[in-house]
Scaffold this motif. Structure first.
Motif, PDB file in Angstrom:
ATOM      1  N   ALA A   6      -5.530   8.850   7.304  1.00  0.00           N
ATOM      2  CA  ALA A   6      -4.268   8.123   7.424  1.00  0.00           C
ATOM      3  C   ALA A   6      -3.154   9.038   7.908  1.00  0.00           C
ATOM      4  CB  ALA A   6      -3.889   7.495   6.068  1.00  0.00           C
ATOM      5  N   GLY A   7      -3.167  10.288   7.441  1.00  0.00           N
ATOM      6  CA  GLY A   7      -2.135  11.238   7.843  1.00  0.00           C
ATOM      7  C   GLY A   7      -2.242  11.685   9.290  1.00  0.00           C
ATOM      8  N   ARG A   8      -3.466  11.671   9.839  1.00  0.00           N
ATOM      9  CA  ARG A   8      -3.658  12.113  11.236  1.00  0.00           C
ATOM     10  C   ARG A   8      -3.636  10.969  12.222  1.00  0.00           C
ATOM     11  NH1 ARG A   8      -8.210  16.218   9.735  1.00  0.00           N
ATOM     12  NH2 ARG A   8      -9.354  14.300   9.455  1.00  0.00           N
ATOM     13  N   SER A   9      -3.726   9.750  11.746  1.00  0.00           N
ATOM     14  CA  SER A   9      -3.788   8.595  12.652  1.00  0.00           C
ATOM     15  C   SER A   9      -2.522   8.478  13.470  1.00  0.00           C
ATOM     16  CB  SER A   9      -4.018   7.310  11.873  1.00  0.00           C
ATOM     17  OG  SER A   9      -5.291   7.359  11.264  1.00  0.00           O
ATOM     18  N   ASN A  10      -2.667   7.897  14.633  1.00  0.00           N
ATOM     19  CA  ASN A  10      -1.533   7.727  15.544  1.00  0.00           C
ATOM     20  C   ASN A  10      -0.839   6.399  15.252  1.00  0.00           C
ATOM     21  OD1 ASN A  10       0.303   7.866  17.561  1.00  0.00           O
ATOM     22  ND2 ASN A  10      -1.158   7.681  19.222  1.00  0.00           N
TER      23      ASN A  10
ATOM     24  N   ALA B 178       0.829  -1.191   0.000  1.00  0.00           N
ATOM     25  CA  ALA B 178       0.000   0.000   0.000  1.00  0.00           C
ATOM     26  C   ALA B 178       0.867   1.246   0.000  1.00  0.00           C
ATOM     27  CB  ALA B 178      -0.919  -0.011   1.217  1.00  0.00           C
ATOM     28  N   ARG B 179       2.121   1.108  -0.366  1.00  0.00           N
ATOM     29  CA  ARG B 179       3.010   2.256  -0.428  1.00  0.00           C
ATOM     30  C   ARG B 179       3.984   2.049  -1.566  1.00  0.00           C
ATOM     31  NH1 ARG B 179       8.077   1.302   2.753  1.00  0.00           N
ATOM     32  NH2 ARG B 179       7.958  -0.846   3.385  1.00  0.00           N
ATOM     33  N   LEU B 180       4.701   3.098  -1.902  1.00  0.00           N
ATOM     34  CA  LEU B 180       5.725   2.982  -2.922  1.00  0.00           C
ATOM     35  C   LEU B 180       6.906   2.230  -2.342  1.00  0.00           C
ATOM     36  CD1 LEU B 180       5.640   6.611  -4.287  1.00  0.00           C
ATOM     37  CD2 LEU B 180       4.561   4.593  -5.253  1.00  0.00           C
ATOM     38  N   ILE B 181       7.459   1.320  -3.120  1.00  0.00           N
ATOM     39  CA  ILE B 181       8.601   0.538  -2.648  1.00  0.00           C
ATOM     40  C   ILE B 181       9.714   0.639  -3.671  1.00  0.00           C
ATOM     41  CG2 ILE B 181       7.175  -1.083  -1.353  1.00  0.00           C
ATOM     42  CD1 ILE B 181       7.564  -3.044  -3.685  1.00  0.00           C
ATOM     43  N   SER B 182      10.894   0.238  -3.291  1.00  0.00           N
ATOM     44  CA  SER B 182      12.021   0.221  -4.205  1.00  0.00           C
ATOM     45  C   SER B 182      11.783  -0.864  -5.243  1.00  0.00           C
ATOM     46  CB  SER B 182      13.308  -0.071  -3.439  1.00  0.00           C
ATOM     47  OG  SER B 182      14.358  -0.252  -4.356  1.00  0.00           O
ATOM     48  N   VAL B 183      11.847  -0.481  -6.506  1.00  0.00           N
ATOM     49  CA  VAL B 183      11.577  -1.442  -7.573  1.00  0.00           C
ATOM     50  C   VAL B 183      12.800  -1.651  -8.460  1.00  0.00           C
ATOM     51  CG1 VAL B 183       9.090  -1.069  -7.630  1.00  0.00           C
ATOM     52  CG2 VAL B 183      10.575   0.399  -8.994  1.00  0.00           C
ATOM     53  N   ALA B 184      13.977  -1.267  -8.000  1.00  0.00           N
ATOM     54  CA  ALA B 184      15.180  -1.416  -8.813  1.00  0.00           C
ATOM     55  C   ALA B 184      15.395  -2.850  -9.281  1.00  0.00           C
ATOM     56  CB  ALA B 184      16.394  -0.904  -8.052  1.00  0.00           C
ATOM     57  N   PRO B 185      15.273  -3.883  -8.397  1.00  0.00           N
ATOM     58  CA  PRO B 185      15.461  -5.246  -8.899  1.00  0.00           C
ATOM     59  C   PRO B 185      14.429  -5.616  -9.969  1.00  0.00           C
ATOM     60  CG  PRO B 185      15.562  -5.207  -6.509  1.00  0.00           C
ATOM     61  CD  PRO B 185      15.101  -3.847  -6.964  1.00  0.00           C
ATOM     62  N   PHE B 186      13.216  -5.116  -9.827  1.00  0.00           N
ATOM     63  CA  PHE B 186      12.161  -5.369 -10.800  1.00  0.00           C
ATOM     64  C   PHE B 186      12.535  -4.745 -12.143  1.00  0.00           C
ATOM     65  CE2 PHE B 186       8.011  -4.091 -12.652  1.00  0.00           C
ATOM     66  CZ  PHE B 186       7.522  -5.355 -12.899  1.00  0.00           C
TER      67      PHE B 186
ATOM     68  N   SER C 215      -1.366  -0.079  17.833  1.00  0.00           N
ATOM     69  CA  SER C 215      -0.571  -1.112  18.520  1.00  0.00           C
ATOM     70  C   SER C 215       0.581  -1.638  17.674  1.00  0.00           C
ATOM     71  CB  SER C 215      -1.472  -2.285  18.903  1.00  0.00           C
ATOM     72  OG  SER C 215      -2.485  -1.851  19.769  1.00  0.00           O
ATOM     73  N   ASN C 216       0.502  -1.458  16.378  1.00  0.00           N
ATOM     74  CA  ASN C 216       1.531  -1.904  15.422  1.00  0.00           C
ATOM     75  C   ASN C 216       1.912  -0.698  14.567  1.00  0.00           C
ATOM     76  OD1 ASN C 216       1.251  -4.898  15.938  1.00  0.00           O
ATOM     77  ND2 ASN C 216      -0.838  -4.357  15.364  1.00  0.00           N
ATOM     78  N   PRO C 217       2.821   0.156  15.064  1.00  0.00           N
ATOM     79  CA  PRO C 217       3.071   1.445  14.419  1.00  0.00           C
ATOM     80  C   PRO C 217       3.746   1.340  13.059  1.00  0.00           C
ATOM     81  CG  PRO C 217       4.640   1.069  16.177  1.00  0.00           C
ATOM     82  CD  PRO C 217       3.650  -0.055  16.245  1.00  0.00           C
ATOM     83  N   GLY C 218       3.589   2.406  12.306  1.00  0.00           N
ATOM     84  CA  GLY C 218       4.202   2.519  10.990  1.00  0.00           C
ATOM     85  C   GLY C 218       3.902   3.871  10.384  1.00  0.00           C
ATOM     86  N   SER C 219       4.337   4.936  11.025  1.00  0.00           N
ATOM     87  CA  SER C 219       4.007   6.281  10.561  1.00  0.00           C
ATOM     88  C   SER C 219       4.563   6.570   9.168  1.00  0.00           C
ATOM     89  CB  SER C 219       4.498   7.333  11.557  1.00  0.00           C
ATOM     90  OG  SER C 219       5.883   7.218  11.767  1.00  0.00           O
ATOM     91  N   ASP C 220       5.690   5.941   8.808  1.00  0.00           N
ATOM     92  CA  ASP C 220       6.229   6.157   7.467  1.00  0.00           C
ATOM     93  C   ASP C 220       5.285   5.616   6.403  1.00  0.00           C
ATOM     94  OD1 ASP C 220       6.748   3.559   8.340  1.00  0.00           O
ATOM     95  OD2 ASP C 220       8.610   3.388   7.212  1.00  0.00           O
ATOM     96  N   LEU C 221       4.745   4.432   6.622  1.00  0.00           N
ATOM     97  CA  LEU C 221       3.788   3.838   5.693  1.00  0.00           C
ATOM     98  C   LEU C 221       2.518   4.677   5.616  1.00  0.00           C
ATOM     99  CD1 LEU C 221       2.706   1.596   3.864  1.00  0.00           C
ATOM    100  CD2 LEU C 221       2.113   0.314   5.917  1.00  0.00           C
ATOM    101  N   ALA C 222       2.025   5.117   6.766  1.00  0.00           N
ATOM    102  CA  ALA C 222       0.812   5.943   6.787  1.00  0.00           C
ATOM    103  C   ALA C 222       1.035   7.252   6.038  1.00  0.00           C
ATOM    104  CB  ALA C 222       0.391   6.210   8.226  1.00  0.00           C
ATOM    105  N   GLY C 223       2.182   7.882   6.263  1.00  0.00           N
ATOM    106  CA  GLY C 223       2.478   9.146   5.590  1.00  0.00           C
ATOM    107  C   GLY C 223       2.600   8.991   4.088  1.00  0.00           C
TER     108      GLY C 223
END
Length: 192
Positions: A183-187, A5-13, A144-152
């Motif tokens: 998603a941007g305001r979620s904790n 659900a986020r942009l990922i590194s696709v260099a190998p692809f 309970s399972n943080p990931g602010s980078d993914l949410a942002g």
């Protein structure tokens, strides 16, 4: 195949697609090459010595000067050219395919699913997605399972996609903005 659900590194692809490779009569290496070439043609600023689109030259060399900044570089918006050559609808469909998935991955304001499948086993699967037998477990972030980078990143992607649909589908654009704000305001940050 993992769905993120986020942009990922696709260099190998990209490296894999650069190999001469065709499936059902389509040369995907050539498609990738032409896609990258398209973006090279949209470059602004001082073009590098290895610029393959030789009919282009340096442009926009005073960008930002009036504001006391060096904003030379980046890319030109080529949306109008997509429309002229009949590809704008296809491009918008591609954006909508991804943004529809992001909406699904955000079923509640404080829940965002960021991955489906197991990265370790999926990367050893070299068969068609239609024939996969690997685990398809979904992984989420929440308070309970943080990931602010993914949410942002997801919020930014949904907000950017909303711009694409602002004129043609305002209700969908607003739906994307609602999800982006949630998603941007979620904790999703780690708690100390």
């Amino acid at each position: 195949m993992e769905k993120f659900a986020r942009l990922i590194s696709v260099a190998p692809f990209f490296l894999l697609l650069c190999l001469p490779f065709s499936l059902a009569g389509h040369d995907y290496g050539q498609a990738l090459s032409k896609s990258i070439l398209f973006f090279e043609a949209q470059r602004s600023g001082y073009l590098p010595h290895d610029q393959r689109v030789t009919w282009r030259s340096n442009s926009g060399l005073n960008d930002g000067k009036a504001s006391g900044l060096d904003l030379v570089g980046g890319y030109y918006d080529a949306g109008r050219q997509c429309e002229i050559c009949g590809e704008l609808g296809h491009a918008m469909n591609a954006v909508k395919w991804g943004s529809d998935y992001l909406i699904k991955a955000h079923p509640q304001p404080d829940v965002l699913y960021g991955e489906v499948g197991d990265g370790n086993t999926d990367h050893y699967c070299w068969q068609r997605p239609e024939d996969m037998t690997t685990d398809r477990r979904a992984y989420k972030i929440d308070p309970s399972n943080p990931g602010s980078d993914l949410a942002g990143e997801t919020a930014a992607a949904m907000a950017a996609a909303s711009i694409v649909f602002r004129r043609s589908n305002p209700s969908y654009a607003n739906e994307l903005l609602t999800h982006a704000r949630q998603a941007g305001r979620s904790n999703f940050a780690a708690h100390s």
